[in-house]
Design a protein around this motif. Structure first.
Motif, PDB file in Angstrom:
ATOM      1  N   GLU A 268       0.388  -1.044   0.262  1.00 33.74           N
ATOM      2  CA  GLU A 268       0.005  -0.158   0.380  1.00 33.74           C
ATOM      3  C   GLU A 268       1.060   1.433   0.035  1.00 33.74           C
ATOM      4  N   TYR A 269       0.915   1.964  -0.603  1.00 34.39           N
ATOM      5  CA  TYR A 269       1.160   3.243  -0.821  1.00 34.39           C
ATOM      6  C   TYR A 269       0.548   4.469  -1.536  1.00 34.39           C
ATOM      7  N   HIS A 270       0.379   5.648  -0.743  1.00 29.29           N
ATOM      8  CA  HIS A 270      -0.047   6.765  -0.860  1.00 29.29           C
ATOM      9  C   HIS A 270       0.186   7.806  -0.259  1.00 29.29           C
ATOM     10  N   LEU A 271      -0.561   8.776  -0.368  1.00 28.73           N
ATOM     11  CA  LEU A 271       0.608  10.399   1.050  1.00 28.73           C
ATOM     12  C   LEU A 271       0.276   9.918   2.006  1.00 28.73           C
ATOM     13  N   PHE A 272      -0.636   9.385   3.068  1.00 31.58           N
ATOM     14  CA  PHE A 272      -0.731   9.363   3.248  1.00 31.58           C
ATOM     15  C   PHE A 272       0.072   7.874   4.225  1.00 31.58           C
ATOM     16  N   GLN A 273       0.885   7.077   3.287  1.00 31.67           N
ATOM     17  CA  GLN A 273       1.086   5.611   3.559  1.00 31.67           C
ATOM     18  C   GLN A 273       2.246   5.473   3.302  1.00 31.67           C
ATOM     19  N   ARG A 274       3.489   5.781   3.947  1.00 30.73           N
ATOM     20  CA  ARG A 274       4.785   5.960   3.160  1.00 30.73           C
ATOM     21  C   ARG A 274       6.197   4.804   3.853  1.00 30.73           C
ATOM     22  N   GLU A 275       5.839   5.063   4.906  1.00 34.48           N
ATOM     23  CA  GLU A 275       6.998   4.490   5.296  1.00 34.48           C
ATOM     24  C   GLU A 275       7.422   2.927   4.764  1.00 34.48           C
ATOM     25  N   LYS A 276       7.148   2.159   4.667  1.00 31.41           N
ATOM     26  CA  LYS A 276       7.287   0.887   3.891  1.00 31.41           C
ATOM     27  C   LYS A 276       7.639   0.764   2.454  1.00 31.41           C
ATOM     28  N   VAL A 277       7.916   2.295   1.342  1.00 34.56           N
ATOM     29  CA  VAL A 277       7.481   2.089  -0.079  1.00 34.56           C
ATOM     30  C   VAL A 277       9.071   2.922   0.001  1.00 34.56           C
ATOM     31  N   GLU A 278       9.313   3.967   1.458  1.00 36.64           N
ATOM     32  CA  GLU A 278       9.786   5.086   1.050  1.00 36.64           C
ATOM     33  C   GLU A 278      11.560   4.308   1.834  1.00 36.64           C
ATOM     34  N   VAL A 279      10.968   3.854   2.611  1.00 37.89           N
ATOM     35  CA  VAL A 279      11.897   3.245   4.043  1.00 37.89           C
ATOM     36  C   VAL A 279      12.251   2.247   3.969  1.00 37.89           C
ATOM     37  N   GLN A 280      11.737   1.182   3.471  1.00 34.53           N
ATOM     38  CA  GLN A 280      11.720  -0.438   3.613  1.00 34.53           C
ATOM     39  C   GLN A 280      12.254  -1.168   2.039  1.00 34.53           C
ATOM     40  N   LEU A 281      11.670  -0.261   1.498  1.00 34.26           N
ATOM     41  CA  LEU A 281      11.469  -1.116  -0.315  1.00 34.26           C
ATOM     42  C   LEU A 281      12.949  -0.974  -0.786  1.00 34.26           C
ATOM     43  N   PRO A 282      13.277   0.798  -0.497  1.00 36.68           N
ATOM     44  CA  PRO A 282      14.556   1.333  -1.439  1.00 36.68           C
ATOM     45  C   PRO A 282      15.616  -0.080  -1.164  1.00 36.68           C
ATOM     46  N   GLU A 283      16.012  -0.476  -0.012  1.00 38.64           N
ATOM     47  CA  GLU A 283      17.474  -1.089   0.845  1.00 38.64           C
ATOM     48  C   GLU A 283      17.144  -2.658  -0.404  1.00 38.64           C
ATOM     49  N   LEU A 284      15.758  -3.474  -0.225  1.00 39.23           N
ATOM     50  CA  LEU A 284      15.506  -4.460  -0.801  1.00 39.23           C
ATOM     51  C   LEU A 284      15.892  -4.485  -2.536  1.00 39.23           C
ATOM     52  N   TYR A 285      15.779  -3.258  -3.101  1.00 35.89           N
ATOM     53  CA  TYR A 285      15.374  -2.735  -4.564  1.00 35.89           C
ATOM     54  C   TYR A 285      17.247  -2.943  -5.170  1.00 35.89           C
ATOM     55  N   HIS A 286      17.476  -2.107  -4.478  1.00 35.32           N
ATOM     56  CA  HIS A 286      18.861  -1.679  -4.421  1.00 35.32           C
ATOM     57  C   HIS A 286      20.069  -3.102  -4.506  1.00 35.32           C
ATOM     58  N   LYS A 287      19.704  -3.580  -3.156  1.00 37.59           N
ATOM     59  CA  LYS A 287      20.356  -4.835  -3.430  1.00 37.59           C
ATOM     60  C   LYS A 287      19.906  -6.260  -3.430  1.00 37.59           C
ATOM     61  N   ILE A 288      18.474  -6.714  -3.499  1.00 43.10           N
ATOM     62  CA  ILE A 288      18.167  -8.291  -4.272  1.00 43.10           C
ATOM     63  C   ILE A 288      17.435  -7.950  -5.901  1.00 43.10           C
ATOM     64  N   GLY A 289      17.059  -6.730  -5.562  1.00 48.04           N
ATOM     65  CA  GLY A 289      16.579  -6.208  -7.630  1.00 48.04           C
ATOM     66  C   GLY A 289      14.505  -6.560  -7.194  1.00 48.04           C
ATOM     67  N   VAL A 290      14.466  -6.602  -5.362  1.00 49.30           N
ATOM     68  CA  VAL A 290      12.695  -6.800  -5.787  1.00 49.30           C
ATOM     69  C   VAL A 290      12.034  -5.353  -5.512  1.00 49.30           C
ATOM     70  N   GLY A 291      11.130  -5.269  -6.690  1.00 54.28           N
ATOM     71  CA  GLY A 291      10.673  -4.005  -7.006  1.00 54.28           C
ATOM     72  C   GLY A 291       9.102  -4.246  -6.483  1.00 54.28           C
ATOM     73  N   ALA A 292       8.408  -2.422  -6.025  1.00 57.30           N
ATOM     74  CA  ALA A 292       7.113  -2.442  -6.172  1.00 57.30           C
ATOM     75  C   ALA A 292       6.321  -2.591  -6.156  1.00 57.30           C
ATOM     76  N   MET A 293       5.281  -2.875  -6.568  1.00 59.92           N
ATOM     77  CA  MET A 293       3.853  -2.982  -7.379  1.00 59.92           C
ATOM     78  C   MET A 293       3.809  -2.446  -6.238  1.00 59.92           C
ATOM     79  N   THR A 294       2.644  -1.272  -6.700  1.00 55.24           N
ATOM     80  CA  THR A 294       1.530  -0.357  -5.276  1.00 55.24           C
ATOM     81  C   THR A 294       0.358  -0.694  -5.541  1.00 55.24           C
ATOM     82  N   TRP A 295      -0.515  -0.317  -4.332  1.00 54.77           N
ATOM     83  CA  TRP A 295      -1.736  -0.478  -4.585  1.00 54.77           C
ATOM     84  C   TRP A 295      -2.778   0.868  -4.016  1.00 54.77           C
ATOM     85  N   SER A 296      -3.329   0.858  -4.301  1.00 53.04           N
ATOM     86  CA  SER A 296      -4.384   2.393  -3.123  1.00 53.04           C
ATOM     87  C   SER A 296      -3.923   3.505  -2.916  1.00 53.04           C
ATOM     88  N   PRO A 297      -3.457   3.770  -4.465  1.00 54.14           N
ATOM     89  CA  PRO A 297      -2.911   5.753  -4.445  1.00 54.14           C
ATOM     90  C   PRO A 297      -3.873   6.382  -4.004  1.00 54.14           C
TER      91      PRO A 297
END
Length: 419
Positions: A268-297
């Motif tokens: 989940e990612y939108h203006l009021f829900q940011r922590e996971k996509v902006e802090v946790q997932l970037p590490e996974l994206y840059h280190k092991i290549g896991v991207g983000a498909m977000t819902w409920s914009p």
């Protein structure tokens, strides 16, 4: 991420031996894989530079585009014939995999088989497809499996090429029996077979684990996902609502036993829900290549502004099963959010767009987001939301800073995972 990227056979460069080759060319929309397979391996001189699909250096976009045009012209083809050129849709890699998905996808949660009729569902899919959307997401649990049935019926009726679509589904809740839910090997295999039967498809492009399962060992989950991929029932697998630690564990298990790791997390990612996509997932994206498909914009419709003066009867929050959403809207935090939306609406007006378009474009500006799933209940909403692509170039650092100032919820991350 240690991904092997195969390259096209090198086409001899007419330049002198020892001359450094130009930058790489990445896929630019549907059909590129088909074109690259036609590359000649002859030894004679060719009137274009080497075409590579992967390089360690950062590619030069202008050079890439020129090389690709030269390559296509040599084969009597044109970039103007691509969906990207005709619709303006933007395509991105799903994580660091080679799968190209439209940056906007169409989700079926709540709507298909529930909030809208089958006829409206067909209208939505047709508008999306003709606008360049190639990603359609569903799940076995949506409307008790009816969402998958409707999706499959529409694809069959429209006679769309299966190769032009990216169909994703999610597994976890498959039925009332104890063995019909969870992520056991039994349910992953049987559940996916059931989904394919309902959609009348031979395979899905991505199968997601719809939430973590503490009752099933991680090795069993990863082995089962690897099995359905090896059997041709799916092309890739991903996770949904998993923590960064759980995703990392799945990746480690895959590497340890030479299995297939996940390529994407649905979050989940939108203006009021940011922590996971902006802090946790970037590490996974840059280190092991896991991207983000977000819902409920649009935060289940909250960001559209339609709840400013109460709960409309036809809205999602008025539905009996969404009492939690109604309580969230009328809460103190909900009232504060509505106040912030009024301020954000001024920014949207300055950019010449609507508030929903601003919100969707704001999600798209995140480099780790491969695609944003839209959930709409009528053609007008979908057409409006698809217009967010035109707003994306306007999302400058100054505009983003203005939005952050109004929201006051920008998560803090002290690490730069790209270094």
């Amino acid at each position: 991420m240690y991904l092997y990227k195969a390259t096209c056979p090198e086409i001899p460069n007419p330049k002198q031996k020892g001359t450094r080759s130009q930058g790489a060319v990445q896929a630019q929309g549907p059909g590129q894989g088909r074109l690259s397979s036609q590359t000649s391996t002859g030894t004679g001189p060719r009137p274009y530079a080497p075409l590579m699909l992967w390089t360690a250096n950062k590619p030069n976009g202008v050079v890439e585009l020129k090389q690709l045009e030269e390559f296509l012209n040599f084969h009597s083809l044109s970039l103007h014939d691509t969906v990207k050129s005709q619709t303006g849709m933007v395509y991105r890699n799903l994580g660091k995999s080679g799968l190209r998905v439209s940056c906007l996808g169409l989700g079926t949660w709540v709507t298909f088989g529930g909030q809208i009729t089958d006829e409206v569902a067909e209208q939505l899919m047709t508008i999306a497809y003709e606008s360049g959307v190639n990603l359609f997401d569903t799940a076995e649990v949506y409307a008790g499996g009816r969402a998958e049935i409707i999706l499959g019926n529409i694809i069959k009726k429209k006679c769309w090429r299966r190769s032009s679509l990216v169909i994703t589904t999610k597994l976890y809740w498959g039925g009332k029996a104890e063995t019909e839910r969870g992520l056991s090997r039994k349910h992953i295999i049987e559940g996916l077979k059931g989904s394919l039967q309902r959609m009348q498809l031979e395979y899905v492009d991505v199968v997601f684990a719809n939430r973590p399962d503490s009752n099933t060992p991680m090795e069993e989950i990863v082995r089962a996902m690897t099995y359905v991929i090896n059997q041709g029932m799916a092309m890739y697998w991903g996770t949904s609502r998993w923590t960064a630690m759980e995703i990392m564990e799945a990746y480690s298990v895959a590497r340890q036993f030479n299995l297939i790791p996940p390529v994407c997390e649905q979050a989940e990612y939108h203006l009021f829900q940011r922590e996971k996509v902006e802090v946790q997932l970037p590490e996974l994206y840059h280190k092991i290549g896991v991207g983000a498909m977000t819902w409920s914009p649009l935060a289940c419709g909250i960001i559209t502004g339609k709840y400013e003066n109460g709960i409309p009867e036809s809205s999602r929050a008025s539905m009996k099963s969404y009492q939690w959403l109604k309580e969230k809207i009328v809460s103190e935090d909900g009232r504060k959010q509505q106040a912030k939306l009024k301020e954000l609406n001024h920014i949207a007006e300055k950019l010449g767009c609507t508030l929903p378009q601003l919100a969707v474009a704001w999600c798209l500006r995140n480099e780790g987001v491969s695609s944003v799933l839209l959930g709409t209940s009528n053609p007008e909403q979908l057409t409006e939301n698809l217009g967010a692509i035109q707003v994306l170039p306007k999302m400058t650092s100054h505009v983003v800073s203005e939005i952050d100032h109004i929201l006051g919820n920008r998560p803090y991350s002290k690490k730069d995972y790209r270094s």
